[in-house]
Design a protein around this motif. Structure first.
Motif, PDB file in Angstrom:
ATOM      1  N   THR A   1       9.146  21.166  27.158  1.00 58.31           N
ATOM      2  CA  THR A   1      10.131  21.865  27.983  1.00 58.31           C
ATOM      3  C   THR A   1      10.906  20.854  28.807  1.00 58.31           C
ATOM      4  OG1 THR A   1       8.599  22.148  29.841  1.00 58.31           O
ATOM      5  CG2 THR A   1       8.660  23.912  28.190  1.00 58.31           C
ATOM      6  N   CYS A   2      12.085  21.259  29.279  1.00 59.89           N
ATOM      7  CA  CYS A   2      12.871  20.412  30.159  1.00 59.89           C
ATOM      8  C   CYS A   2      13.933  21.267  30.847  1.00 59.89           C
ATOM      9  CB  CYS A   2      13.524  19.255  29.402  1.00 59.89           C
ATOM     10  SG  CYS A   2      14.708  19.753  28.144  1.00 59.89           S
ATOM     11  N   LEU A   3      14.746  20.633  31.669  1.00 60.16           N
ATOM     12  CA  LEU A   3      15.839  21.304  32.358  1.00 60.16           C
ATOM     13  C   LEU A   3      17.161  20.697  31.920  1.00 60.16           C
ATOM     14  CD1 LEU A   3      14.399  21.440  36.002  1.00 60.16           C
ATOM     15  CD2 LEU A   3      14.523  23.340  34.355  1.00 60.16           C
ATOM     16  N   LEU A   4      18.147  21.556  31.730  1.00 59.84           N
ATOM     17  CA  LEU A   4      19.513  21.133  31.471  1.00 59.84           C
ATOM     18  C   LEU A   4      20.326  21.386  32.739  1.00 59.84           C
ATOM     19  CD1 LEU A   4      21.917  20.372  29.499  1.00 59.84           C
ATOM     20  CD2 LEU A   4      22.129  22.836  29.104  1.00 59.84           C
ATOM     21  N   PHE A   5      21.024  20.365  33.219  1.00 63.57           N
ATOM     22  CA  PHE A   5      21.877  20.488  34.393  1.00 63.57           C
ATOM     23  C   PHE A   5      23.328  20.478  33.924  1.00 63.57           C
ATOM     24  CE2 PHE A   5      17.888  18.577  35.514  1.00 63.57           C
ATOM     25  CZ  PHE A   5      17.496  19.262  36.659  1.00 63.57           C
ATOM     26  N   HIS A   6      23.959  21.639  34.001  1.00 67.90           N
ATOM     27  CA  HIS A   6      25.313  21.818  33.460  1.00 67.90           C
ATOM     28  C   HIS A   6      26.182  22.432  34.547  1.00 67.90           C
ATOM     29  CE1 HIS A   6      28.172  24.005  30.503  1.00 67.90           C
ATOM     30  NE2 HIS A   6      28.617  22.779  30.753  1.00 67.90           N
ATOM     31  N   GLY A   7      27.102  21.627  35.103  1.00 69.42           N
ATOM     32  CA  GLY A   7      27.867  22.112  36.240  1.00 69.42           C
ATOM     33  C   GLY A   7      26.929  22.394  37.397  1.00 69.42           C
ATOM     34  N   ALA A   8      27.081  23.577  37.986  1.00 70.42           N
ATOM     35  CA  ALA A   8      26.209  23.962  39.102  1.00 70.42           C
ATOM     36  C   ALA A   8      24.952  24.674  38.631  1.00 70.42           C
ATOM     37  CB  ALA A   8      26.982  24.864  40.070  1.00 70.42           C
ATOM     38  N   GLU A   9      24.785  24.812  37.319  1.00 71.92           N
ATOM     39  CA  GLU A   9      23.668  25.594  36.782  1.00 71.92           C
ATOM     40  C   GLU A   9      22.517  24.698  36.341  1.00 71.92           C
ATOM     41  OE1 GLU A   9      24.749  29.283  34.484  1.00 71.92           O
ATOM     42  OE2 GLU A   9      26.579  28.126  34.190  1.00 71.92           O
ATOM     43  N   ARG A  10      21.322  25.225  36.491  1.00 80.14           N
ATOM     44  CA  ARG A  10      20.098  24.594  36.022  1.00 80.14           C
ATOM     45  C   ARG A  10      19.485  25.534  34.987  1.00 80.14           C
ATOM     46  NH1 ARG A  10      15.601  23.781  40.465  1.00 80.14           N
ATOM     47  NH2 ARG A  10      17.329  22.624  41.423  1.00 80.14           N
ATOM     48  N   VAL A  11      19.355  25.072  33.739  1.00 79.24           N
ATOM     49  CA  VAL A  11      18.928  25.927  32.639  1.00 79.24           C
ATOM     50  C   VAL A  11      17.611  25.408  32.076  1.00 79.24           C
ATOM     51  CG1 VAL A  11      19.575  26.917  30.405  1.00 79.24           C
ATOM     52  CG2 VAL A  11      21.362  26.348  32.080  1.00 79.24           C
ATOM     53  N   ALA A  12      16.601  26.267  32.024  1.00 83.23           N
ATOM     54  CA  ALA A  12      15.308  25.886  31.465  1.00 83.23           C
ATOM     55  C   ALA A  12      15.377  25.919  29.940  1.00 83.23           C
ATOM     56  CB  ALA A  12      14.220  26.831  31.960  1.00 83.23           C
ATOM     57  N   LEU A  13      14.924  24.854  29.307  1.00 83.10           N
ATOM     58  CA  LEU A  13      14.871  24.767  27.855  1.00 83.10           C
ATOM     59  C   LEU A  13      13.427  24.677  27.402  1.00 83.10           C
ATOM     60  CD1 LEU A  13      17.697  22.151  27.077  1.00 83.10           C
ATOM     61  CD2 LEU A  13      17.900  24.630  27.388  1.00 83.10           C
ATOM     62  N   GLY A  14      13.128  25.328  26.283  1.00 85.57           N
ATOM     63  CA  GLY A  14      11.787  25.289  25.719  1.00 85.57           C
ATOM     64  C   GLY A  14      11.832  24.979  24.242  1.00 85.57           C
ATOM     65  N   ARG A  15      10.671  24.917  23.658  1.00 83.38           N
ATOM     66  CA  ARG A  15      10.566  24.569  22.242  1.00 83.38           C
ATOM     67  C   ARG A  15      11.410  25.521  21.388  1.00 83.38           C
ATOM     68  NH1 ARG A  15       5.004  24.028  18.634  1.00 83.38           N
ATOM     69  NH2 ARG A  15       6.065  23.511  16.667  1.00 83.38           N
ATOM     70  N   GLY A  16      12.222  24.944  20.506  1.00 80.59           N
ATOM     71  CA  GLY A  16      13.063  25.730  19.608  1.00 80.59           C
ATOM     72  C   GLY A  16      14.425  26.062  20.164  1.00 80.59           C
ATOM     73  N   ASP A  17      14.694  25.744  21.428  1.00 84.44           N
ATOM     74  CA  ASP A  17      16.003  26.033  22.022  1.00 84.44           C
ATOM     75  C   ASP A  17      17.078  25.143  21.408  1.00 84.44           C
ATOM     76  OD1 ASP A  17      14.560  27.721  23.664  1.00 84.44           O
ATOM     77  OD2 ASP A  17      15.672  27.170  25.466  1.00 84.44           O
ATOM     78  N   ILE A  18      18.267  25.723  21.237  1.00 84.95           N
ATOM     79  CA  ILE A  18      19.431  25.020  20.711  1.00 84.95           C
ATOM     80  C   ILE A  18      20.567  25.200  21.705  1.00 84.95           C
ATOM     81  CG2 ILE A  18      21.123  24.910  18.830  1.00 84.95           C
ATOM     82  CD1 ILE A  18      18.932  26.160  17.018  1.00 84.95           C
ATOM     83  N   VAL A  19      21.207  24.096  22.083  1.00 83.30           N
ATOM     84  CA  VAL A  19      22.304  24.157  23.045  1.00 83.30           C
ATOM     85  C   VAL A  19      23.515  23.425  22.486  1.00 83.30           C
ATOM     86  CG1 VAL A  19      23.119  23.516  25.344  1.00 83.30           C
ATOM     87  CG2 VAL A  19      20.763  24.291  25.033  1.00 83.30           C
ATOM     88  N   LEU A  20      24.669  24.094  22.530  1.00 82.54           N
ATOM     89  CA  LEU A  20      25.963  23.466  22.258  1.00 82.54           C
ATOM     90  C   LEU A  20      26.773  23.496  23.549  1.00 82.54           C
ATOM     91  CD1 LEU A  20      27.392  24.878  18.882  1.00 82.54           C
ATOM     92  CD2 LEU A  20      26.521  22.587  19.295  1.00 82.54           C
TER      93      LEU A  20
END
Length: 308
Positions: free
Chosen positions: A52-71
């Protein structure tokens, strides 16, 4: 073209305005860790393979887990880390390290594995597909849509980890497949009218009409003929365009013509007059003005900057 079946409009557009994918690092990260990605004129891709990890995008903090895909389609700067408190190493500094594309980052805590990559095109911010997308497309690993993409992601991870003969070609082809799968999954979960023409492709009538315009962009399509060949009435076609594509057929045809003109300017030595005629303009002046309005530069300057 055969009007009896919908055309593969998405396939046509991706083939003509090719997005080139690459995986630039496979990171095995242990807490604490962090990476900072600068703003770049390309689409960022992140695949959380494990942990797991965190994505910091603009003012948002998004939790990512196994199998997550981000564009991140619009080239935004962003960061990834195990925690908001962890220092974030600049991507360029990280890629200059000694391990090539197979990287280990951080300390000795819990492990996360992330594939980081991108898709680049000649003009990513005016790409007909990318313009439809929000600033972030996130498929969560627990969702059916992401699980369906699991085999593609697993193959990407395996090829990226092994780095064997011919692996770069396999990775490139798999990234092509993954992009189409992500676009389908995103469009399928949008409400009616919220995915532009990408969502409209689910409608056989609209798909036929769009396919006809893409197949013959230089033709002077009028609404009665377009509706007849799409298998509907003129009022119905106009109504569906307004509701789902959010453009009139004429405005959409203009955008298709500009995409085709840009492709010809990049890939041929045809004169501007010949290209203007091929995309339905009898006047080179009118073509120049329309192209400049759509792509921000006159055709001659665009060719100089982007010709292969």
């Amino acid at each position: 073209m055969d009007d009896s079946r919908p055309a593969d409009v998405l396939g046509q557009i991706l083939d003509r305005s090719r997005l080139t994918g690459q995986i630039y690092c496979r990171t095995v990260a242990r807490e604490p860790w962090g990476l900072r990605f600068p703003a770049r004129p390309e689409v960022a891709l992140h695949l959380c393979v494990a942990g797991t990890c965190l994505l910091f995008h603009g003012a948002e903090r998004v939790a990512l887990g196994r199998g997550d895909i981000v564009l991140l389609p619009h080239g935004d700067g962003h960061a990834m880390a195990d925690s908001p408190r962890s220092p974030r190493k600049p991507l360029a500094e990280w890629l200059e390290g000694p391990d090539g594309a197979r990287k280990r980052l951080g300390g000795d805590g819990l492990e996360t594995v992330v594939l980081c990559g991108s898709y680049a095109s000649v003009s990513p911010l005016v790409h007909p597909v990318l313009r439809l997308l929000p600033s972030r497309v996130h498929l969560r690993g627990a969702e059916d849509a992401a699980r369906a993409l699991g085999p593609t992601v697993s193959l990407l991870d395996r090829e990226s980890e092994r780095n064997e003969r011919g692996g770069s070609v396999i990775v490139s082809r798999l990234l092509d497949v993954l992009l189409v799968q992500v676009l389908r999954a995103w469009a399928d979960r949008q409400p009616p009218g919220e995915a532009g023409w990408l969502g409209a492709l689910r409608d056989p009538i609209l798909s036929r009409a769009l396919g006809l315009m893409h197949a013959e962009p230089g033709r002077d399509w009028d609404m009665p003929e377009l509706a007849r060949r799409a298998g509907t009435s003129r009022p119905t076609l106009a109504r569906r365009f307004a509701a789902d594509v959010r453009q009139s057929p004429r405005a959409y045809l203009t955008s298709v013509r500009m995409q085709e003109a840009a492709h010809l300017l990049r890939t041929t030595d045809d004169s501007l007059g010949a290209i203007a005629e091929r995309v339905g303009y009898r006047s080179e002046f009118a073509f120049n003005r329309a192209f400049h309005r759509a792509l921000g530069a006159p055709p001659g300057a665009y060719r100089k900057d982007h010709a292969r």
